[in-house]
Enzyme design. Structure first.
Site, PDB file in Angstrom:
ATOM      1  N   ASN A   5       0.875  -1.170   0.000  1.00 17.90           N
ATOM      2  CA  ASN A   5       0.000   0.000   0.000  1.00 17.90           C
ATOM      3  C   ASN A   5       0.916   1.225   0.000  1.00 17.90           C
ATOM      4  OD1 ASN A   5      -1.922   1.949   0.416  1.00 17.90           O
ATOM      5  ND2 ASN A   5      -2.720   1.082   2.319  1.00 17.90           N
ATOM      6  N   ARG A  25      -2.656  -2.189  -3.327  1.00 18.01           N
ATOM      7  CA  ARG A  25      -3.883  -1.440  -3.076  1.00 18.01           C
ATOM      8  C   ARG A  25      -3.841  -0.189  -3.947  1.00 18.01           C
ATOM      9  NH1 ARG A  25      -6.226   0.718   2.698  1.00 18.01           N
ATOM     10  NH2 ARG A  25      -8.156   1.493   1.817  1.00 18.01           N
ATOM     11  N   HIS A  82     -13.212   2.632   0.359  1.00 20.05           N
ATOM     12  CA  HIS A  82     -13.229   1.548   1.371  1.00 20.05           C
ATOM     13  C   HIS A  82     -13.950   0.317   0.817  1.00 20.05           C
ATOM     14  CE1 HIS A  82     -13.270   4.930   4.607  1.00 20.05           C
ATOM     15  NE2 HIS A  82     -12.032   4.478   4.486  1.00 20.05           N
ATOM     16  N   GLU A 110      -8.593  -5.648   5.186  1.00 16.98           N
ATOM     17  CA  GLU A 110      -8.422  -5.318   3.772  1.00 16.98           C
ATOM     18  C   GLU A 110      -7.247  -6.073   3.153  1.00 16.98           C
ATOM     19  OE1 GLU A 110      -8.861  -1.338   5.358  1.00 16.98           O
ATOM     20  OE2 GLU A 110      -9.766  -0.751   3.459  1.00 16.98           O
ATOM     21  N   ARG A 139     -11.786  15.378   7.842  1.00 18.66           N
ATOM     22  CA  ARG A 139     -12.599  15.789   6.684  1.00 18.66           C
ATOM     23  C   ARG A 139     -13.989  16.232   7.142  1.00 18.66           C
ATOM     24  NH1 ARG A 139     -11.366  10.347   4.110  1.00 18.66           N
ATOM     25  NH2 ARG A 139      -9.222  10.552   3.402  1.00 18.66           N
TER      26      ARG A 139
END
Ligand code: ADP
Length: 399
Positions: free
Chosen positions: A7, A90, A179, A383, A240
């Site tokens: 990743n 990823r 996601h 994940e 965010r």
């Protein structure tokens, strides 16, 4: 087969080596400050840390160090690079091109490049990770797993924004969602856990971490999700803002004389739990401050609770009901108080949790009350495992 999961971020590279014989993690590593002074690789094997500190000017050097660490005679877990059967990467944004994971070839690399305007921060970094691994391991097959792929089943009524159709046709402006790997994993795992067929369930998955998103999974397919063309939309997150009236931007920009880049920096990095509480982007700090009577921390907490509640209500309505609600990721798996607050007064929906069963952290658990029609579950996400499984599957098929 042993599979390496990569990743890559703009200045970092996270990796994990998984032995697919028993799906166990052999090693986990993080390279930080790539291209910046103070580059550092930290690898953990059975709780033991191994550190390489030397200048790493780019992702190729970082990847070489990753291979060195994995094959180190004292601290490594494989004897040579050939022991690594495949690499799963990823990738943030697959745009509309990728509805599932794919073996990486030149065409795929081109398509990831084409999607850079949609994922300007992540896709170039993901590509650097891919190119670096290709250079260091030229003969090892590689797979790309996209954060957006699972959401590609959404119908136009869910993915279009109410702007002229021309923007979708010409610029691909639409909801993509993120996601996806996590929502796919926890929805399938929830069905498995309950001994039911995912193709016959209406599931709402709440991935609540630093970034948070909620997904409506109807009969195994995503039908709506809270994040948009970027991960900024939806719930209030660590830093965010989540959704807001776009006119807010014009109002603030005109008043304070800031440009759109500065505005988006504020919405992405200085808003959310951090911006409201003024304390931290980390839920644990916000919880602690709220408990100690900090008014703004309490409001931040309530905003997230309310947001999750509203999405659950909306998605239940959109699917004509809900059979399973899943909580996952850092806050979803560990935040028992948040789960309790979100699930309060949800009996009208047929959902009620058992306060005692809810006292659980990071463990697959059915937290529903015995008389709850809706099953409420905590399912830790994984994940990396999904990326490893997809990689094994594609590489095996290609042989
Ligand atoms: P990321 O999106 O970076 O993968 P995670 O899924 O690790 O993030 O989630 C990080 C969030 O989880 C942080 O806000 C952290 O405070 C929160 N978290 C971790 N443990 C707890 C806990 N025990 N209670 C509440 N929140 C927690």
């Amino acid at each position: 087969m042993k599979i390496l999961i990569v990743n890559a971020g703009s200045s970092s590279l996270k990796y994990q080596l998984i032995d697919m014989e028993n799906e166990s993690t052999l090693a986990k590593g993080l390279v930080e400050r790539i291209g910046i002074e103070g580059s550092k690789l930290t690898q953990t094997v059975n709780g033991q840390k191994f550190v390489i500190e030397e200048p790493m000017e780019n992702h190729v050097v970082a990847s070489k160090n990753m291979i060195d660490a994995l094959t180190d005679s004292e601290h490594g877990v494989v004897s040579n690079m050939e022991d690594i059967g495949a690499v799963g990467h990823r990738v943030l944004h697959g745009g509309e091109k990728f509805t599932e994971s794919v073996i990486i070839n030149e065409k795929v690399i081109e398509a990831i490049k084409e999607n850079i305007p949609l994922g300007p921060l992540h896709n170039p970094a993901n590509l650097m990770g891919i190119m670096a691994c290709k250079e260091v391991m030229p003969n090892t097959p590689m797979v790309a797993v996209f954060d957006t792929a699972f959401h590609q089943t959404m119908p136009p009524k869910a993915y279009l924004y109410g702007v002229p159709m021309d923007y979708y046709k010409r610029l691909h402006v639409r909801r993509y969602g993120f996601h996806g790997t996590s929502h796919r994993y926890v929805s399938a795992r929830a069905a498995e856990f309950l001994g039911k067929d995912v193709k016959k369930l209406r599931i709402i998955t709440c991935h609540l971490g630093n970034g948070s998103s909620i997904c409506a999974v109807h009969n195994g397919e995503c039908v709506d999700t809270s994040m948009g063309i970027t991960p900024l939309e939806g719930l209030i997150m660590g830093t965010r803002s989540g959704s807001l009236d776009p006119a807010v931007l014009q109002f603030i920009m005109n008043n304070d004389g800031i440009d759109i880049n500065e505005m988006l920096e504020i919405l992405n990095k200085k808003s959310g739990l951090l911006g409201i509480s003024g304390i931290s982007s980390d839920m644990r700090d916000v919880d602690e401050a709220a408990e100690n009577g900090n008014e703004n921390a309490l409001i931040a907490q309530q905003m997230l609770d309310m947001g999750v509640k509203k999405y659950i209500g909306a998605y239940a309505a959109a699917m004509g009901g809900v059979d399973v609600i899943v909580f996952t990721a850092g806050i979803g798996e560990n935040g028992m108080e948040l789960r309790e607050r979100v699930m309060e007064d949800m009996e009208f929906l047929g959902a009620k949790i058992d306060i005692e069963k809810n006292k659980v952290k990071g463990k697959e658990t059915d937290i529903s009350a015995p008389d709850s029609k809706v099953k409420v579950l905590v399912i830790p996400t994984n994940e990396e495992l999904v990326i490893a499984r997809d990689t094994l599957d594609l590489v095996t098929k290609a042989k």
